[in-house]
Design an enzyme around this catalytic site. Structure first.
Site, PDB file in Angstrom:
ATOM      1  N   LYS A 267     -62.558  11.812  26.315  1.00  0.00           N
ATOM      2  CA  LYS A 267     -63.023  11.689  27.693  1.00  0.00           C
ATOM      3  C   LYS A 267     -64.373  12.395  27.813  1.00  0.00           C
ATOM      4  O   LYS A 267     -64.508  13.554  27.383  1.00  0.00           O
ATOM      5  CB  LYS A 267     -62.005  12.331  28.646  1.00  0.00           C
ATOM      6  CG  LYS A 267     -60.663  11.606  28.686  1.00  0.00           C
ATOM      7  CD  LYS A 267     -60.757  10.299  29.473  1.00  0.00           C
ATOM      8  CE  LYS A 267     -59.372   9.699  29.686  1.00  0.00           C
ATOM      9  NZ  LYS A 267     -59.428   8.436  30.440  1.00  0.00           N
TER      10      LYS A 267
ATOM     11  N   LYS B  93     -55.296  -3.891  30.526  1.00  0.00           N
ATOM     12  CA  LYS B  93     -54.169  -3.134  31.094  1.00  0.00           C
ATOM     13  C   LYS B  93     -53.418  -4.117  31.965  1.00  0.00           C
ATOM     14  O   LYS B  93     -53.935  -4.574  32.981  1.00  0.00           O
ATOM     15  CB  LYS B  93     -54.672  -1.940  31.917  1.00  0.00           C
ATOM     16  CG  LYS B  93     -55.259  -0.819  31.070  1.00  0.00           C
ATOM     17  CD  LYS B  93     -55.535   0.440  31.872  1.00  0.00           C
ATOM     18  CE  LYS B  93     -56.184   1.490  30.969  1.00  0.00           C
ATOM     19  NZ  LYS B  93     -56.629   2.685  31.721  1.00  0.00           N
TER      20      LYS B  93
END
Ligand code: OSB
Ligand code: MG
Length: 353
Positions: free
Chosen positions: A164, A263
């Site tokens: 991240k 997703k």
């Protein structure tokens, strides 16, 4: 084959994460999901998992909005309907706007149910061909813990590590991490954090050696993504921007990205995701399957998705034990030599406990 949808049951699952998951948007320490169980006119049960978060920090849905939409809107639409193919669920749900995560949870359960009725593993039922899926993990920690967590992931056999990042991350530091593991692939996920027109700052991450940078700008900042794709060598990948096949077409038309994160929750389930895959294949857009800090039911669906031809980057596939003390499926998902092996059992291939 026709199936009458006789029952739809919801069960809330709540568990603390072993270690907090930090993104620029939110720290996740505990996870609540809704497991959806769909029964037809046989003894089989199909399972889905609603992976919206408690507050709308990832997208606009929440676990409470999903519970409401599931109970008050979607379950009544589907109950007692006769279905010839799971794709019909998406059609039936067209009377309901948005709420794709809520829709996905039931729709996916119906796909599992159909695969079970055909006595076929879900990954084969949807056309999957890969029986082993490369594992990948996400490092979502403070800079002081990145080196340690990457070392742990490498030792555990993960072949792909996603870190991240945000505008205050240090590219030179990240470069030392990436260069220490030439055999591994590193992805970066910015979760939209460069949205304040920080294209110049983003360019400083071009030398780190990331395979791709995921969602540098806001979900509707198409123009900034177009500029980033033009100006960086590193591939641009979109996550939050992609909520439908129309969004993928928009990305293609605007040349706003090279790769997308699939997703099924964000897209509304299998039917829309399969449509997105066809569109990406026709336009040579790269694809991989993203995680949502979910439990085994959602993970099992994701593994079936990753088995499809055309999914050409390793996804967010960690072992059950990475996030959870105890997963809700048996056997738990385990990583062997950097891979997860798909089950030959019908449907999602795991027992839900
Ligand atoms: O942006 O990909 C993301 C988890 C929750 C919400 C958004 C994201 C993530 C991840 C995947 O990074 C974590 C995982 O489940 O492995
Ligand atoms: Mg992401």
């Amino acid at each position: 084959m026709a199936v009458i949808i006789e029952g739809i049951h919801l069960e809330t699952v709540r568990q603390p994460l072993k270690t907090p998951f930090n993104t620029v948007l939110q720290q996740v320490t505990e996870r609540e999901v809704i497991v959806v169980a769909v029964t037809g006119d046989s003894r089989d049960v199909g399972y889905g998992e609603c992976v919206a978060f408690e507050t709308p920090w990832y997208n606009e849905e929440t676990i409470s909005s999903c519970r409401f939409v599931l109970e008050q809107v979607l379950m009544p639409v589907l109950t007692n309907k006769t279905i010839e193919h799971p794709q019909e669920v998406w059609e039936l749900f067209k009377v309901v706007k948005g709420n794709r995560m809520a829709k996905a949870a039931i729709e996916m359960a119906v796909w599992d149910l159909f695969a079970k009725q055909q006595e076929e593993p879900l990954w084969k039922f949807v056309g999957g061909t890969q029986q082993s899926i490369p594992a990948g993990v996400v490092v979502a920690a403070d800079p002081s813990k990145i080196k340690e967590q990457v070392a742990q992931a490498a030792k555990a056999g993960y072949q792909r590590i996603k870190i991240k990042i945000h505008p205050d991350s240090e590219p030179s530091f990240l470069k030392t991490v990436v260069y220490a593991y030439p055999e591994l692939q590193f992805f970066a996920d910015a979760n939209g954090s460069f949205s304040g027109h920080r294209l110049d700052r983003l360019k400083e991450f071009d030398e780190v050696g990331f395979t791709l940078i995921e969602q540098p700008f806001g979900e509707r900042q198409w123009d900034l993504h177009t500029q980033a794709k033009k100006q960086l060598k590193t591939k641009i990948c979109l996550d939050e921007s992609i909520c439908s096949a129309e969004d993928v077409q928009q990305m293609i038309d605007l040349e706003a990205g090279d790769i997308i994160v699939l997703k099924m929750s964000r897209l509304g389930g299998w039917t829309e995701t399969l449509k997105v895959i066809d569109l990406c294949k026709a336009n040579t857009i790269g694809m991989w399957v993203g995680g949502m800090i979910e439990f085994g039911v959602s993970k099992a669906h994701n593994l079936a998705l990753a088995s499809l031809p055309g999914i050409n980057y390793p996804g967010d596939f960690s072992a059950s034990a990475h996030f959870w003390e105890k997963d809700i499926i048996e056997p738990e998902i385990s990583v062997e030599n950097g891979k997860i092996f798909l089950s030959e059992r019908p449907g999602i291939g795991y027992k839900v406990v």
